[in-house]
Design a protein around this motif. Sequence first.
Motif, PDB file in Angstrom:
ATOM      1  N   SER A  66       0.826  -1.202   0.000  1.00 47.48           N
ATOM      2  CA  SER A  66       0.000   0.000   0.000  1.00 47.48           C
ATOM      3  C   SER A  66       0.862   1.254   0.000  1.00 47.48           C
ATOM      4  N   GLU A  67       0.384   2.277  -0.664  1.00 47.93           N
ATOM      5  CA  GLU A  67       1.076   3.570  -0.628  1.00 47.93           C
ATOM      6  C   GLU A  67       0.559   4.447   0.504  1.00 47.93           C
ATOM      7  N   LYS A  68      -0.448   3.960   1.224  1.00 46.83           N
ATOM      8  CA  LYS A  68      -1.003   4.719   2.347  1.00 46.83           C
ATOM      9  C   LYS A  68       0.019   4.775   3.475  1.00 46.83           C
ATOM     10  N   ILE A  69       0.169   5.944   4.065  1.00 46.25           N
ATOM     11  CA  ILE A  69       1.066   6.100   5.210  1.00 46.25           C
ATOM     12  C   ILE A  69       0.233   5.882   6.466  1.00 46.25           C
ATOM     13  N   GLU A  70       0.318   4.685   7.008  1.00 49.01           N
ATOM     14  CA  GLU A  70      -0.415   4.311   8.212  1.00 49.01           C
ATOM     15  C   GLU A  70       0.579   4.310   9.372  1.00 49.01           C
ATOM     16  N   THR A  71       0.413   5.272  10.284  1.00 49.53           N
ATOM     17  CA  THR A  71       1.414   5.483  11.328  1.00 49.53           C
ATOM     18  C   THR A  71       1.482   4.354  12.360  1.00 49.53           C
ATOM     19  N   LYS A  72       0.490   3.475  12.375  1.00 51.10           N
ATOM     20  CA  LYS A  72       0.534   2.337  13.298  1.00 51.10           C
ATOM     21  C   LYS A  72       1.311   1.165  12.716  1.00 51.10           C
ATOM     22  N   ASP A  73       1.648   1.239  11.439  1.00 52.69           N
ATOM     23  CA  ASP A  73       2.404   0.167  10.793  1.00 52.69           C
ATOM     24  C   ASP A  73       3.866   0.230  11.247  1.00 52.69           C
ATOM     25  N   GLY A  74       4.594  -0.859  11.067  1.00 52.94           N
ATOM     26  CA  GLY A  74       6.009  -0.894  11.447  1.00 52.94           C
ATOM     27  C   GLY A  74       6.785   0.219  10.754  1.00 52.94           C
ATOM     28  N   HIS A  75       7.714   0.836  11.465  1.00 54.58           N
ATOM     29  CA  HIS A  75       8.484   1.946  10.906  1.00 54.58           C
ATOM     30  C   HIS A  75       9.777   2.120  11.687  1.00 54.58           C
ATOM     31  N   ILE A  76      10.691   2.875  11.091  1.00 56.84           N
ATOM     32  CA  ILE A  76      11.879   3.313  11.830  1.00 56.84           C
ATOM     33  C   ILE A  76      11.655   4.770  12.209  1.00 56.84           C
ATOM     34  N   ALA A  77      12.261   5.190  13.299  1.00 55.13           N
ATOM     35  CA  ALA A  77      12.107   6.571  13.760  1.00 55.13           C
ATOM     36  C   ALA A  77      13.482   7.207  13.880  1.00 55.13           C
ATOM     37  N   VAL A  78      13.587   8.420  13.367  1.00 56.68           N
ATOM     38  CA  VAL A  78      14.837   9.182  13.394  1.00 56.68           C
ATOM     39  C   VAL A  78      14.574  10.491  14.131  1.00 56.68           C
ATOM     40  N   ARG A  79      15.365  10.750  15.166  1.00 59.21           N
ATOM     41  CA  ARG A  79      15.250  12.008  15.899  1.00 59.21           C
ATOM     42  C   ARG A  79      15.926  13.101  15.085  1.00 59.21           C
ATOM     43  N   VAL A  80      15.240  14.225  14.903  1.00 57.71           N
ATOM     44  CA  VAL A  80      15.793  15.355  14.155  1.00 57.71           C
ATOM     45  C   VAL A  80      15.919  16.563  15.081  1.00 57.71           C
ATOM     46  N   LYS A  81      16.697  17.544  14.665  1.00 63.09           N
ATOM     47  CA  LYS A  81      16.919  18.728  15.500  1.00 63.09           C
ATOM     48  C   LYS A  81      15.767  19.710  15.428  1.00 63.09           C
ATOM     49  N   ASP A  82      15.137  19.837  14.251  1.00 64.73           N
ATOM     50  CA  ASP A  82      14.104  20.853  14.077  1.00 64.73           C
ATOM     51  C   ASP A  82      12.936  20.274  13.279  1.00 64.73           C
ATOM     52  N   TYR A  83      11.780  20.230  13.904  1.00 65.01           N
ATOM     53  CA  TYR A  83      10.578  19.667  13.284  1.00 65.01           C
ATOM     54  C   TYR A  83      10.190  20.435  12.025  1.00 65.01           C
ATOM     55  N   TYR A  84      10.076  21.743  12.140  1.00 63.93           N
ATOM     56  CA  TYR A  84       9.589  22.546  11.014  1.00 63.93           C
ATOM     57  C   TYR A  84      10.582  22.606   9.861  1.00 63.93           C
ATOM     58  N   GLU A  85      11.848  22.636  10.173  1.00 64.27           N
ATOM     59  CA  GLU A  85      12.858  22.588   9.115  1.00 64.27           C
ATOM     60  C   GLU A  85      12.745  21.271   8.336  1.00 64.27           C
ATOM     61  N   THR A  86      12.581  20.167   9.055  1.00 63.83           N
ATOM     62  CA  THR A  86      12.419  18.859   8.424  1.00 63.83           C
ATOM     63  C   THR A  86      11.126  18.812   7.614  1.00 63.83           C
TER      64      THR A  86
END
Length: 131
Positions: A66-86
């Motif tokens: 699926s191309e749907k982005i389902e946030t409950k699905d398995g994923h990797i998480a990357v901490r970034v310095k600035d939310y809005y910049e990202t």
Amino acid sequence: MINLERFHHVSLSIKDLTKAKHFYGEILGFPEIDRPNFDFPGAWYQVGDQQLHLIVFEESETIRSSEKIETKDGHIAVRVKDYYETLNYLKKMNVKIVEKPNSQSGFAQIFCADPDGNLIEFNVDQKDLKQ
């Protein structure tokens, strides 16, 4: 008991190495690192003090259809310095995203998918969310 230190790497199955390398290396800017000369294609990236290993494996049972982005699905998480910049950068690069700045998790989150549908979360602590 297992005496844990930290995650070392995450491995993701991919189908198209060229597309994946463009996404992770060119769009996301992950630095590619040397990889052993395995008998299968792939790429390794440095992400902070951890690594991301991409493995070309077309028969993978973990590649999402699926191309749907389902946030409950398995994923990797990357901490970034600035939310809005990202957030602004991903939008500028025309990456499809799901924004969750007020997630119940306590993290301000941005979700996207790579060309094979592997989900990636970029986040900061909500207390560090800059307006």
